[in-house]
Design a protein around this motif. Sequence first.
Motif, PDB file in Angstrom:
ATOM      1  N   MET A   1      -1.831  17.726  37.772  1.00 49.77           N
ATOM      2  CA  MET A   1      -2.769  18.475  36.964  1.00 49.77           C
ATOM      3  C   MET A   1      -4.116  17.756  37.004  1.00 49.77           C
ATOM      4  N   GLU A   2      -5.172  18.525  37.036  1.00 52.11           N
ATOM      5  CA  GLU A   2      -6.506  17.958  37.088  1.00 52.11           C
ATOM      6  C   GLU A   2      -6.849  17.280  35.762  1.00 52.11           C
ATOM      7  N   SER A   3      -7.308  16.040  35.855  1.00 45.83           N
ATOM      8  CA  SER A   3      -7.604  15.250  34.657  1.00 45.83           C
ATOM      9  C   SER A   3      -8.674  15.879  33.779  1.00 45.83           C
ATOM     10  N   GLU A   4      -9.684  16.473  34.392  1.00 48.92           N
ATOM     11  CA  GLU A   4     -10.777  17.050  33.605  1.00 48.92           C
ATOM     12  C   GLU A   4     -10.296  18.212  32.736  1.00 48.92           C
ATOM     13  N   PHE A   5      -9.389  19.042  33.274  1.00 52.09           N
ATOM     14  CA  PHE A   5      -8.823  20.154  32.503  1.00 52.09           C
ATOM     15  C   PHE A   5      -8.068  19.615  31.296  1.00 52.09           C
ATOM     16  N   LEU A   6      -7.228  18.620  31.522  1.00 51.38           N
ATOM     17  CA  LEU A   6      -6.444  18.034  30.439  1.00 51.38           C
ATOM     18  C   LEU A   6      -7.348  17.346  29.420  1.00 51.38           C
ATOM     19  N   PHE A   7      -8.354  16.649  29.893  1.00 48.40           N
ATOM     20  CA  PHE A   7      -9.336  15.994  29.026  1.00 48.40           C
ATOM     21  C   PHE A   7      -9.927  17.021  28.054  1.00 48.40           C
ATOM     22  N   GLN A   8     -10.317  18.179  28.587  1.00 48.01           N
ATOM     23  CA  GLN A   8     -10.903  19.250  27.774  1.00 48.01           C
ATOM     24  C   GLN A   8      -9.896  19.799  26.763  1.00 48.01           C
ATOM     25  N   LYS A   9      -8.652  20.021  27.193  1.00 47.04           N
ATOM     26  CA  LYS A   9      -7.616  20.557  26.298  1.00 47.04           C
ATOM     27  C   LYS A   9      -7.343  19.603  25.135  1.00 47.04           C
ATOM     28  N   ILE A  10      -7.301  18.318  25.398  1.00 41.99           N
ATOM     29  CA  ILE A  10      -7.059  17.340  24.332  1.00 41.99           C
ATOM     30  C   ILE A  10      -8.203  17.378  23.317  1.00 41.99           C
ATOM     31  N   GLN A  11      -9.426  17.448  23.814  1.00 37.97           N
ATOM     32  CA  GLN A  11     -10.595  17.480  22.925  1.00 37.97           C
ATOM     33  C   GLN A  11     -10.610  18.714  22.036  1.00 37.97           C
TER      34      GLN A  11
END
Length: 134
Positions: A1-11
Amino acid sequence: MESEFLFQKIQESPALKLLGVVVRAVGKGEVELELPFRHELCNTLGSIQGGFITAVADAAGGWALISVLGPEFRVPTVEIKMNFLRPVTETMIARGRVLHTTNRLGTAYMEVVLSSGLLAAAGIGTYRIVKLHR
């Protein structure tokens, strides 16, 4: 999974926003979250209350699992065990790291480190793996 997508979801997590959590790092199988020290999160002894510490560590463990499984999964917590080693009286960093997954359960190790570098808490969480139907 792309880190940037996950970063955004966590935020976007309402609970983490409420606590003021900052996403520090996202990698495959690892997530690092920062909880800035605020007096509103403290107990009567002046340290961050254990439930808040556990909530952030739990989130780090769960999101670490999603980083391995993919965005079509959710991982509700089944069980969590935290050992509190010292009071958290400064900004803390919660790190979650995947230990093991099966098709039904995932396990993650969590540690909480103070901004000064001292280990404040460590734990392990078990999560149910649920695939969303789309």
